[in-house]
Design a protein around this motif. Structure first.
Motif, PDB file in Angstrom:
ATOM      1  N   LEU A 118      10.001   2.439   3.690  1.00 50.86           N
ATOM      2  CA  LEU A 118      10.288   3.854   3.865  1.00 50.86           C
ATOM      3  C   LEU A 118      10.042   4.537   2.528  1.00 50.86           C
ATOM      4  O   LEU A 118      10.626   4.150   1.517  1.00 50.86           O
ATOM      5  CB  LEU A 118      11.725   4.091   4.326  1.00 50.86           C
ATOM      6  N   ILE A 119       9.184   5.524   2.531  1.00 50.52           N
ATOM      7  CA  ILE A 119       8.924   6.308   1.337  1.00 50.52           C
ATOM      8  C   ILE A 119       9.629   7.635   1.544  1.00 50.52           C
ATOM      9  O   ILE A 119       9.414   8.306   2.547  1.00 50.52           O
ATOM     10  CB  ILE A 119       7.416   6.517   1.132  1.00 50.52           C
ATOM     11  N   GLU A 120      10.477   7.966   0.586  1.00 48.79           N
ATOM     12  CA  GLU A 120      11.251   9.197   0.724  1.00 48.79           C
ATOM     13  C   GLU A 120      11.103  10.040  -0.535  1.00 48.79           C
ATOM     14  O   GLU A 120      11.375   9.584  -1.637  1.00 48.79           O
ATOM     15  CB  GLU A 120      12.716   8.876   0.975  1.00 48.79           C
ATOM     16  N   VAL A 121      10.644  11.260  -0.334  1.00 52.81           N
ATOM     17  CA  VAL A 121      10.568  12.235  -1.415  1.00 52.81           C
ATOM     18  C   VAL A 121      11.787  13.137  -1.236  1.00 52.81           C
ATOM     19  O   VAL A 121      11.891  13.854  -0.246  1.00 52.81           O
ATOM     20  CB  VAL A 121       9.250  13.052  -1.346  1.00 52.81           C
ATOM     21  N   PHE A 154       5.070  14.410   6.925  1.00 49.72           N
ATOM     22  CA  PHE A 154       5.597  13.854   5.679  1.00 49.72           C
ATOM     23  C   PHE A 154       5.829  14.966   4.656  1.00 49.72           C
ATOM     24  O   PHE A 154       6.884  15.035   4.028  1.00 49.72           O
ATOM     25  CB  PHE A 154       4.624  12.803   5.148  1.00 49.72           C
ATOM     26  N   ALA A 155       4.858  15.863   4.509  1.00 49.23           N
ATOM     27  CA  ALA A 155       4.996  16.974   3.557  1.00 49.23           C
ATOM     28  C   ALA A 155       6.139  17.907   3.958  1.00 49.23           C
ATOM     29  O   ALA A 155       6.776  18.521   3.104  1.00 49.23           O
ATOM     30  CB  ALA A 155       3.686  17.745   3.450  1.00 49.23           C
ATOM     31  N   ALA A 156       6.424  17.991   5.250  1.00 48.65           N
ATOM     32  CA  ALA A 156       7.486  18.878   5.731  1.00 48.65           C
ATOM     33  C   ALA A 156       8.880  18.334   5.425  1.00 48.65           C
ATOM     34  O   ALA A 156       9.764  19.081   5.006  1.00 48.65           O
ATOM     35  CB  ALA A 156       7.342  19.115   7.233  1.00 48.65           C
ATOM     36  N   ASP A 157       9.083  17.017   5.638  1.00 48.00           N
ATOM     37  CA  ASP A 157      10.448  16.503   5.452  1.00 48.00           C
ATOM     38  C   ASP A 157      10.586  15.411   4.392  1.00 48.00           C
ATOM     39  O   ASP A 157      11.690  14.988   4.085  1.00 48.00           O
ATOM     40  CB  ASP A 157      11.047  16.043   6.778  1.00 48.00           C
ATOM     41  N   GLY A 158       9.466  14.925   3.833  1.00 45.79           N
ATOM     42  CA  GLY A 158       9.538  13.961   2.742  1.00 45.79           C
ATOM     43  C   GLY A 158       9.820  12.530   3.133  1.00 45.79           C
ATOM     44  O   GLY A 158      10.122  11.700   2.282  1.00 45.79           O
ATOM     45  N   ARG A 159       9.679  12.195   4.424  1.00 48.71           N
ATOM     46  CA  ARG A 159       9.940  10.818   4.874  1.00 48.71           C
ATOM     47  C   ARG A 159       8.706  10.253   5.553  1.00 48.71           C
ATOM     48  O   ARG A 159       8.180  10.860   6.479  1.00 48.71           O
ATOM     49  CB  ARG A 159      11.130  10.776   5.818  1.00 48.71           C
ATOM     50  N   LEU A 160       8.268   9.068   5.082  1.00 49.27           N
ATOM     51  CA  LEU A 160       7.100   8.392   5.621  1.00 49.27           C
ATOM     52  C   LEU A 160       7.441   6.921   5.791  1.00 49.27           C
ATOM     53  O   LEU A 160       7.943   6.284   4.865  1.00 49.27           O
ATOM     54  CB  LEU A 160       5.909   8.548   4.661  1.00 49.27           C
ATOM     55  N   SER A 161       7.177   6.388   6.969  1.00 52.24           N
ATOM     56  CA  SER A 161       7.440   4.982   7.260  1.00 52.24           C
ATOM     57  C   SER A 161       6.111   4.242   7.354  1.00 52.24           C
ATOM     58  O   SER A 161       5.195   4.689   8.043  1.00 52.24           O
ATOM     59  CB  SER A 161       8.195   4.868   8.584  1.00 52.24           C
ATOM     60  N   VAL A 162       6.016   3.105   6.666  1.00 50.03           N
ATOM     61  CA  VAL A 162       4.818   2.272   6.706  1.00 50.03           C
ATOM     62  C   VAL A 162       5.239   0.887   7.161  1.00 50.03           C
ATOM     63  O   VAL A 162       6.052   0.232   6.507  1.00 50.03           O
ATOM     64  CB  VAL A 162       4.138   2.190   5.315  1.00 50.03           C
ATOM     65  N   ARG A 163       4.710   0.451   8.295  1.00 49.47           N
ATOM     66  CA  ARG A 163       5.018  -0.888   8.829  1.00 49.47           C
ATOM     67  C   ARG A 163       3.743  -1.718   8.829  1.00 49.47           C
ATOM     68  O   ARG A 163       2.745  -1.335   9.409  1.00 49.47           O
ATOM     69  CB  ARG A 163       5.584  -0.824  10.234  1.00 49.47           C
ATOM     70  N   ILE A 164       3.827  -2.864   8.143  1.00 54.69           N
ATOM     71  CA  ILE A 164       2.717  -3.812   8.094  1.00 54.69           C
ATOM     72  C   ILE A 164       3.277  -5.129   8.590  1.00 54.69           C
ATOM     73  O   ILE A 164       4.073  -5.772   7.900  1.00 54.69           O
ATOM     74  CB  ILE A 164       2.159  -3.958   6.666  1.00 54.69           C
ATOM     75  N   GLY A 165       2.887  -5.511   9.793  1.00 51.06           N
ATOM     76  CA  GLY A 165       3.459  -6.708  10.399  1.00 51.06           C
ATOM     77  C   GLY A 165       4.952  -6.522  10.577  1.00 51.06           C
ATOM     78  O   GLY A 165       5.410  -5.547  11.160  1.00 51.06           O
ATOM     79  N   GLU A 166       5.734  -7.433  10.019  1.00 55.52           N
ATOM     80  CA  GLU A 166       7.191  -7.361  10.109  1.00 55.52           C
ATOM     81  C   GLU A 166       7.815  -6.569   8.959  1.00 55.52           C
ATOM     82  O   GLU A 166       9.003  -6.276   8.982  1.00 55.52           O
ATOM     83  CB  GLU A 166       7.794  -8.774  10.144  1.00 55.52           C
ATOM     84  N   GLU A 167       7.025  -6.264   7.959  1.00 51.76           N
ATOM     85  CA  GLU A 167       7.523  -5.542   6.792  1.00 51.76           C
ATOM     86  C   GLU A 167       7.483  -4.033   7.024  1.00 51.76           C
ATOM     87  O   GLU A 167       6.497  -3.517   7.544  1.00 51.76           O
ATOM     88  CB  GLU A 167       6.679  -5.867   5.557  1.00 51.76           C
ATOM     89  N   GLN A 168       8.533  -3.346   6.627  1.00 50.69           N
ATOM     90  CA  GLN A 168       8.563  -1.889   6.738  1.00 50.69           C
ATOM     91  C   GLN A 168       9.004  -1.305   5.416  1.00 50.69           C
ATOM     92  O   GLN A 168       9.929  -1.805   4.784  1.00 50.69           O
ATOM     93  CB  GLN A 168       9.504  -1.414   7.836  1.00 50.69           C
TER      94      GLN A 168
END
Length: 143
Positions: A123-126, A107-121
């Motif tokens: 995307l956190i993007e720095v 995440f620190a390298a490219d600024g993209r983190l995906s969080v999936r909780i059940g059917e919900e997703q």
């Protein structure tokens, strides 16, 4: 004339709504350290990363989320992990990650983190101009 009316109507519909570009990342280096995705000078948050300096434990809070608990699948680059999710005030969720985990490193390298909780997703993007803040945040959390 109808073109002018259309433009006027579109402008009126946008009044009171901050533009999408108003969202930014801000690093608050108090204790706890906070990296916030926010509209500055408002109470509007999308997500925050918090940590106590030197602990290497980051608490990720997601706002305007479907209230739930359980586990989330967190991914960045080719790394994945599971994290326990807890409810926080209002419609927020919180989970913890370690700065020394491969997911956070990716995440620190490219600024993209995906969080999936059940059917919900989520995307956190720095964005690239803010990656230095993310990397500084991770460095301060680990010191």
């Amino acid at each position: 004339m109808s073109g002018l009316l259309g433009i006027t109507l579109a402008l009126l519909l946008q009044v009171g709504q901050p533009p999408a570009t108003a969202w930014t990342w801000t690093l608050y280096d108090d204790s706890p350290l906070v990296l916030a995705n926010e509209v500055p000078d408002t109470a509007r948050l999308r997500s925050t990363f918090e940590c106590d300096p030197g602990t290497s434990i980051v608490r990720l809070s997601l706002y305007q989320a479907v209230p739930t608990s359980g586990f989330a699948r967190v991914a960045a680059g080719s790394a994945t992990t599971m994290a326990q999710v807890e409810r926080i005030r209002g419609s927020g969720l919180r989970l913890a990650l370690r700065t020394d985990h491969p997911v956070f490193a990716a995440f620190a390298a490219d600024g993209r983190l995906s969080v999936r909780i059940g059917e919900e997703q989520r995307l956190i993007e720095v964005q690239r101009p803010h990656l230095a803040k993310l990397r500084r945040f991770a460095e301060l959390c680990a010191e």
